[in-house]
Motif scaffolding. Structure first.
Motif, PDB file in Angstrom:
ATOM      1  N   ALA A  26      78.337  34.290  23.509  1.00 44.35           N
ATOM      2  CA  ALA A  26      79.229  33.793  24.569  1.00 44.35           C
ATOM      3  C   ALA A  26      80.610  34.411  24.429  1.00 44.35           C
ATOM      4  CB  ALA A  26      79.334  32.270  24.514  1.00 44.35           C
ATOM      5  N   GLU A  27      81.213  34.699  25.567  1.00 43.63           N
ATOM      6  CA  GLU A  27      82.601  35.166  25.639  1.00 43.63           C
ATOM      7  C   GLU A  27      83.252  34.348  26.741  1.00 43.63           C
ATOM      8  OE1 GLU A  27      84.918  39.244  26.717  1.00 43.63           O
ATOM      9  OE2 GLU A  27      83.380  39.342  25.158  1.00 43.63           O
ATOM     10  N   LEU A  28      84.095  33.404  26.347  1.00 46.88           N
ATOM     11  CA  LEU A  28      84.640  32.415  27.274  1.00 46.88           C
ATOM     12  C   LEU A  28      86.142  32.598  27.457  1.00 46.88           C
ATOM     13  CD1 LEU A  28      82.790  29.310  25.771  1.00 46.88           C
ATOM     14  CD2 LEU A  28      82.037  30.752  27.671  1.00 46.88           C
ATOM     15  N   PRO A  29      86.582  33.107  28.617  1.00 50.15           N
ATOM     16  CA  PRO A  29      88.018  33.148  28.907  1.00 50.15           C
ATOM     17  C   PRO A  29      88.481  31.743  29.318  1.00 50.15           C
ATOM     18  CG  PRO A  29      86.770  34.251  30.648  1.00 50.15           C
ATOM     19  CD  PRO A  29      85.784  33.749  29.637  1.00 50.15           C
ATOM     20  N   LEU A  30      89.412  31.169  28.568  1.00 52.88           N
ATOM     21  CA  LEU A  30      89.833  29.787  28.781  1.00 52.88           C
ATOM     22  C   LEU A  30      91.353  29.693  28.851  1.00 52.88           C
ATOM     23  CD1 LEU A  30      87.412  28.232  26.136  1.00 52.88           C
ATOM     24  CD2 LEU A  30      87.101  28.247  28.625  1.00 52.88           C
ATOM     25  N   HIS A  31      91.808  28.696  29.605  1.00 50.76           N
ATOM     26  CA  HIS A  31      93.244  28.462  29.736  1.00 50.76           C
ATOM     27  C   HIS A  31      93.436  26.997  30.125  1.00 50.76           C
ATOM     28  CE1 HIS A  31      97.304  29.568  31.769  1.00 50.76           C
ATOM     29  NE2 HIS A  31      97.467  29.007  30.593  1.00 50.76           N
ATOM     30  N   TYR A  32      93.548  26.136  29.128  1.00 48.20           N
ATOM     31  CA  TYR A  32      93.698  24.709  29.388  1.00 48.20           C
ATOM     32  C   TYR A  32      95.127  24.403  29.826  1.00 48.20           C
ATOM     33  CZ  TYR A  32      89.133  24.327  27.262  1.00 48.20           C
ATOM     34  OH  TYR A  32      87.803  24.473  26.975  1.00 48.20           O
ATOM     35  N   GLN A  33      95.392  24.592  31.104  1.00 47.28           N
ATOM     36  CA  GLN A  33      96.727  24.393  31.651  1.00 47.28           C
ATOM     37  C   GLN A  33      97.117  22.923  31.726  1.00 47.28           C
ATOM     38  OE1 GLN A  33      97.073  26.961  35.271  1.00 47.28           O
ATOM     39  NE2 GLN A  33      95.009  27.547  34.617  1.00 47.28           N
ATOM     40  N   ASN A  34      96.117  22.039  31.753  1.00 50.58           N
ATOM     41  CA  ASN A  34      96.363  20.610  31.938  1.00 50.58           C
ATOM     42  C   ASN A  34      96.131  19.780  30.686  1.00 50.58           C
ATOM     43  OD1 ASN A  34      96.752  21.027  34.777  1.00 50.58           O
ATOM     44  ND2 ASN A  34      94.536  21.273  34.936  1.00 50.58           N
ATOM     45  N   HIS A  35      95.671  20.412  29.600  1.00 53.39           N
ATOM     46  CA  HIS A  35      95.307  19.682  28.395  1.00 53.39           C
ATOM     47  C   HIS A  35      95.752  20.444  27.151  1.00 53.39           C
ATOM     48  CE1 HIS A  35      92.447  18.313  31.462  1.00 53.39           C
ATOM     49  NE2 HIS A  35      92.475  17.174  30.812  1.00 53.39           N
ATOM     50  N   LEU A  36      96.020  19.703  26.101  1.00 60.83           N
ATOM     51  CA  LEU A  36      96.167  20.265  24.772  1.00 60.83           C
ATOM     52  C   LEU A  36      94.834  20.064  24.069  1.00 60.83           C
ATOM     53  CD1 LEU A  36      99.674  18.860  23.819  1.00 60.83           C
ATOM     54  CD2 LEU A  36      99.121  21.140  24.684  1.00 60.83           C
ATOM     55  N   GLU A  37      94.445  21.038  23.232  1.00 56.89           N
ATOM     56  CA  GLU A  37      93.158  20.931  22.548  1.00 56.89           C
ATOM     57  C   GLU A  37      93.313  21.359  21.101  1.00 56.89           C
ATOM     58  OE1 GLU A  37      88.535  22.449  22.957  1.00 56.89           O
ATOM     59  OE2 GLU A  37      90.135  23.859  23.418  1.00 56.89           O
ATOM     60  N   MET A  41      81.459  23.039  17.174  1.00 57.91           N
ATOM     61  CA  MET A  41      82.887  22.756  17.118  1.00 57.91           C
ATOM     62  C   MET A  41      83.146  21.264  17.390  1.00 57.91           C
ATOM     63  SD  MET A  41      83.679  25.983  16.846  1.00 57.91           S
ATOM     64  CE  MET A  41      85.127  26.793  17.500  1.00 57.91           C
ATOM     65  N   ALA A  42      84.114  20.693  16.686  1.00 57.59           N
ATOM     66  CA  ALA A  42      84.595  19.336  16.957  1.00 57.59           C
ATOM     67  C   ALA A  42      85.927  19.497  17.695  1.00 57.59           C
ATOM     68  CB  ALA A  42      84.780  18.553  15.665  1.00 57.59           C
ATOM     69  N   CYS A  43      86.011  18.958  18.921  1.00 57.75           N
ATOM     70  CA  CYS A  43      87.156  19.199  19.808  1.00 57.75           C
ATOM     71  C   CYS A  43      87.827  17.892  20.216  1.00 57.75           C
ATOM     72  CB  CYS A  43      86.685  19.914  21.078  1.00 57.75           C
ATOM     73  SG  CYS A  43      85.662  21.370  20.774  1.00 57.75           S
ATOM     74  N   VAL A  44      89.146  17.912  20.250  1.00 55.77           N
ATOM     75  CA  VAL A  44      89.939  16.778  20.707  1.00 55.77           C
ATOM     76  C   VAL A  44      90.814  17.250  21.866  1.00 55.77           C
ATOM     77  CG1 VAL A  44      91.714  15.092  20.093  1.00 55.77           C
ATOM     78  CG2 VAL A  44      89.963  15.737  18.410  1.00 55.77           C
ATOM     79  N   PHE A  45      90.802  16.489  22.971  1.00 56.24           N
ATOM     80  CA  PHE A  45      91.616  16.809  24.144  1.00 56.24           C
ATOM     81  C   PHE A  45      92.608  15.701  24.432  1.00 56.24           C
ATOM     82  CE2 PHE A  45      88.184  19.737  24.983  1.00 56.24           C
ATOM     83  CZ  PHE A  45      88.793  20.787  25.630  1.00 56.24           C
ATOM     84  N   ASN A  46      93.823  16.117  24.816  1.00 49.35           N
ATOM     85  CA  ASN A  46      94.852  15.201  25.267  1.00 49.35           C
ATOM     86  C   ASN A  46      95.505  15.838  26.500  1.00 49.35           C
ATOM     87  OD1 ASN A  46      96.759  13.227  25.505  1.00 49.35           O
ATOM     88  ND2 ASN A  46      98.024  13.989  23.850  1.00 49.35           N
ATOM     89  N   PRO A  47      95.559  15.157  27.640  1.00 50.73           N
ATOM     90  CA  PRO A  47      94.976  13.848  27.915  1.00 50.73           C
ATOM     91  C   PRO A  47      93.453  13.891  27.838  1.00 50.73           C
ATOM     92  CG  PRO A  47      95.807  14.837  29.951  1.00 50.73           C
ATOM     93  CD  PRO A  47      96.201  15.745  28.824  1.00 50.73           C
TER      94      PRO A  47
END
Length: 133
Positions: A46-57, A103-109
């Motif tokens: 997998a090659e995933l381009p990501l940009h969490y503009q609304n969340h911190l991770e 992966m163990a992931c935490v998102f805020n909000p």
């Protein structure tokens, strides 16, 4: 107190499957914890381009191998078990898996549970967060 088993949650609608990954959301916005917690599998190749503009991770690698590329700097960091990365500046990045990664992931909000990445690589905010409620 809320207690959930990953193996049980994987058999419910808490498991979201998308191209290159799946994610079992163990803690969601409805749990009222102020964050969401997911166990995510990034599939080999997998090659995933990501940009969490609304969340911190924050992401902790439990198993597998890959890399994360910071698109602002071009820097590439190897991801192996025991590595954590924190997207504290809504960092635009590419996540690559040379082996399947758990992966163990935490998102805020916190996420509501059904989100998948939009065209920009972000998760959308829900209506209450957009309106400031």
């Amino acid at each position: 107190m809320i207690v959930r088993k990953l193996q049980d949650a994987e058999k419910t609608d808490r498991k979201i499957v998308s191209e290159g990954w799946d994610s079992t959301r163990l803690c969601l916005k409805s749990d009222n914890m102020g964050f969401s917690f997911h166990i995510t599998t990034i599939f080999r190749g997998a090659e995933l381009p990501l940009h969490y503009q609304n969340h911190l991770e924050s992401v902790y690698c439990v198993s597998g191998e890959g890399s994360i590329e910071d698109l602002a700097t071009g820097e590439i960091h190897e991801i192996t078990p025991g590595v954590i990365y924190l997207l504290d500046k809504h960092d635009k990045h590419i996540l690559r898996a040379t082996q399947e990664m758990k992966m163990a992931c935490v998102f805020n909000p916190p996420l509501n549970g059904k989100e998948v990445h939009d065209a920009s690589g972000a998760y959308p905010l829900d209506a209450d967060e957009v309106s400031g409620k």
